[in-house]
Design a protein around this motif. Structure first.
Motif, PDB file in Angstrom:
ATOM      1  N   GLY A 305       7.901  -4.726  -1.930  1.00 46.15           N
ATOM      2  CA  GLY A 305       8.113  -3.369  -2.423  1.00 46.15           C
ATOM      3  C   GLY A 305       7.246  -3.055  -3.633  1.00 46.15           C
ATOM      4  O   GLY A 305       6.313  -3.789  -3.961  1.00 46.15           O
ATOM      5  N   PRO A 306       7.578  -1.980  -4.345  1.00 48.29           N
ATOM      6  CA  PRO A 306       6.819  -1.613  -5.543  1.00 48.29           C
ATOM      7  C   PRO A 306       6.992  -2.656  -6.644  1.00 48.29           C
ATOM      8  O   PRO A 306       8.099  -3.116  -6.916  1.00 48.29           O
ATOM      9  N   PRO A 339       4.081   5.249  -5.813  1.00 49.46           N
ATOM     10  CA  PRO A 339       5.458   5.729  -5.633  1.00 49.46           C
ATOM     11  C   PRO A 339       5.784   6.874  -6.593  1.00 49.46           C
ATOM     12  O   PRO A 339       5.173   7.018  -7.654  1.00 49.46           O
ATOM     13  N   ASP A 340       6.747   7.672  -6.188  1.00 52.08           N
ATOM     14  CA  ASP A 340       7.213   8.754  -7.050  1.00 52.08           C
ATOM     15  C   ASP A 340       8.002   8.182  -8.222  1.00 52.08           C
ATOM     16  O   ASP A 340       8.508   7.062  -8.175  1.00 52.08           O
ATOM     17  N   ARG A 345       4.722   1.398 -11.451  1.00 49.39           N
ATOM     18  CA  ARG A 345       4.846   0.467 -10.328  1.00 49.39           C
ATOM     19  C   ARG A 345       3.820   0.773  -9.247  1.00 49.39           C
ATOM     20  O   ARG A 345       3.342   1.902  -9.118  1.00 49.39           O
ATOM     21  N   TYR A 346       3.520  -0.274  -8.468  1.00 42.66           N
ATOM     22  CA  TYR A 346       2.578  -0.116  -7.344  1.00 42.66           C
ATOM     23  C   TYR A 346       3.025  -1.036  -6.227  1.00 42.66           C
ATOM     24  O   TYR A 346       3.434  -2.175  -6.474  1.00 42.66           O
ATOM     25  N   PRO A 347       2.978  -0.574  -4.976  1.00 40.39           N
ATOM     26  CA  PRO A 347       3.489  -1.406  -3.881  1.00 40.39           C
ATOM     27  C   PRO A 347       2.565  -2.572  -3.547  1.00 40.39           C
ATOM     28  O   PRO A 347       1.338  -2.467  -3.673  1.00 40.39           O
TER      29      PRO A 347
END
Length: 462
Positions: A305-306, A339-340, A345-347
């Motif tokens: 995930g993020p 991500p919103d 964060r970054y996936p």
């Protein structure tokens, strides 16, 4: 504002030269730290120079005792440092604490090794005495990174102190609270001027590196900064130790289990959000197992995930590598979308159909991105892995003893890992190559880097 409950300098919000740090998780203000002025830089170096004769003359055992006491104090503050590290860089506190404790172990190791660091006697004339004696080089400037700030700093600072050098350290401007608290924990255990920490950005680092009374510049960070420091040292005559960026390849042979190989790749590419000096940056997988390998790697990225990146500026740089690759024909298998919401964060991201011309394959991304290139045989994978400007580390996954031997001998890097993306026995040290820097930056050999050898010849007077 994140409540750090740490007694450290706090800058006025109106101070344009202060360092503003935001929490990567939610964008909240962690704090503002005043940057050192040029006068403060000069005073710190002057203090280190003044303290040098006394510290160099201190018995090695006594220097080691001071370093050991500092290590104990650091262990007592591990939870606090980890919490601050998480607030500043997004690294989970449990992992950050492991980094602090790794630094504690490093200080204790150098406390043991320092008094054992020795010169040698030479076999000259029987009436003479001939010696090779190690001496401290002088004032050491330590410029340390944000991705594992305490562990890296403990290595450079600890080795410098046990060998009789004095130190002025500048932690990364991305984790100034962590760096300054680290310095505050160490400082009471040493005489005035022996170790000092200053907050600041690249300008402050340049002032330190350019100071004529600095004898060693030790840097862990980007290649661009390392090259600029080398140019400065060429003018001043300071010794330079550089661990710069890396673009570490992973070669996946045809004879390994693709699920296991994908787990190794995911660990290497996504651990600490890919923000590790020896993270997996390029993957070359044999065509025979490429499909199940990519499927498993994609599933691992989806599960991850993020992930937290240190700040928005760094996230933009990571995302630029991904979008550049997709525009050039790479296929996005997982992640790749910002991500919103607040924070940085970054996936975890997987790219396939990558080729060597893409920036994501040529430059260090330093994020949770796994670019995959399919090769027809092991020789092609090895050749592509070798074709790079960097030379920090590489990993090979294979069951073949022949391929193992070919790989570790042929790869032009400082560290080669076979069948494990991380790991190794204690006490190892390696030279990075090419754009990744030069000099031993850790291990017992760092003591040699931070001392200068003097030859002494003594004959009796007639």
């Amino acid at each position: 504002m994140t409540d750090l409950t740490v007694d450290l300098p706090s800058a006025d919000p109106a101070d344009e030269r202060s360092i503003r740090v935001e929490n990567p998780a939610d964008g909240s203000l962690v704090g503002r730290v005043p940057m050192a002025t040029s006068e403060e830089v000069g005073a710190a170096v002057a203090g280190a120079r003044a303290a040098l004769p006394g510290w160099a003359a201190t018995p090695a055992v006594s220097r080691a005792e001071a370093v050991r006491a500092a290590a104990d104090a650091l262990a007592d503050r591990a939870d606090e440092l980890a919490r601050i590290n998480e607030a500043e860089t997004g690294r989970p506190a449990a992992e950050a604490r492991e980094g602090v404790l790794a630094g504690v172990a490093t200080l204790r190791q150098y406390a043991e090794l320092g008094p054992l660091h020795r010169g040698r006697a030479l076999l000259g004339h029987e009436s003479a005495t001939d010696l090779m004696v190690p001496e401290p080089r002088g004032v050491v400037v330590a410029l340390t990174p944000w991705n594992d700030p305490v562990a890296v700093a403990c290595g450079l600072v600890g080795a410098a102190l046990v060998t009789g050098n004095t130190v002025v350290a500048k932690p990364s401007e991305r984790c100034p609270h962590t760096g300054l608290l680290f310095g505050e924990v160490l400082r009471p255990h040493f005489p005035e001027g022996v170790v000092r920490h200053l907050a600041g950005d690249g300008t402050v680092g340049s002032w330190l590196a350019e100071h004529p009374d600095v004898d060693v510049i030790a840097h862990v960070g980007s290649t661009a900064t390392g090259r600029s420091l080398a140019a400065v040292a060429a003018r001043t005559g300071a010794k330079v130790l550089l661990e710069n960026g890396g673009n570490d390849p992973l070669i996946v042979d045809a004879d390994v289990d693709p699920q296991w190989a994908a787990e190794q790749a995911a660990t290497g590419a996504f651990a600490n959000s890919g923000q590790i000096c020896v993270a997996v940056e390029r993957i070359f997988v044999h065509r025979r197992i490429a499909e199940p390998f990519v499927d498993a790697l994609t599933a691992a990225a989806d599960r991850a995930g993020p992930l937290p990146l240190v700040d928005l500026r760094h996230r933009a740089a990571v995302h630029a590598h991904v979008t550049d690759a997709v525009a050039a024909g790479a296929r996005l298998r997982a992640g790749g979308v910002i991500p919103d919401g607040p924070g940085s964060r970054y996936p975890a991201t997987v790219l396939t159909d990558c080729d060597p011309t893409m920036r994501v394959m040529r430059e260090e991304t330093f994020g949770p991105v796994a670019p995959v290139c399919v090769v027809d045989d092991f020789a092609e994978g090895l050749a592509r892995a070798r074709d790079d400007a960097y030379g920090l580390a590489a990993t090979v996954l294979t069951r073949s003893a022949e391929h193992t031997q070919r790989a570790w001998r042929a790869l032009p890097v400082g560290t080669v890992k076979v069948n494990a993306v991380f790991g190794g026995a204690p006490g190892g040290a390696a030279h990075p190559r090419r754009a990744s820097g030069h000099g031993y930056g850790y291990g017992p050999e760092l003591l040699d880097e931070l001392t200068a050898t003097k030859v002494v010849h003594i004959e009796p007077a007639p």
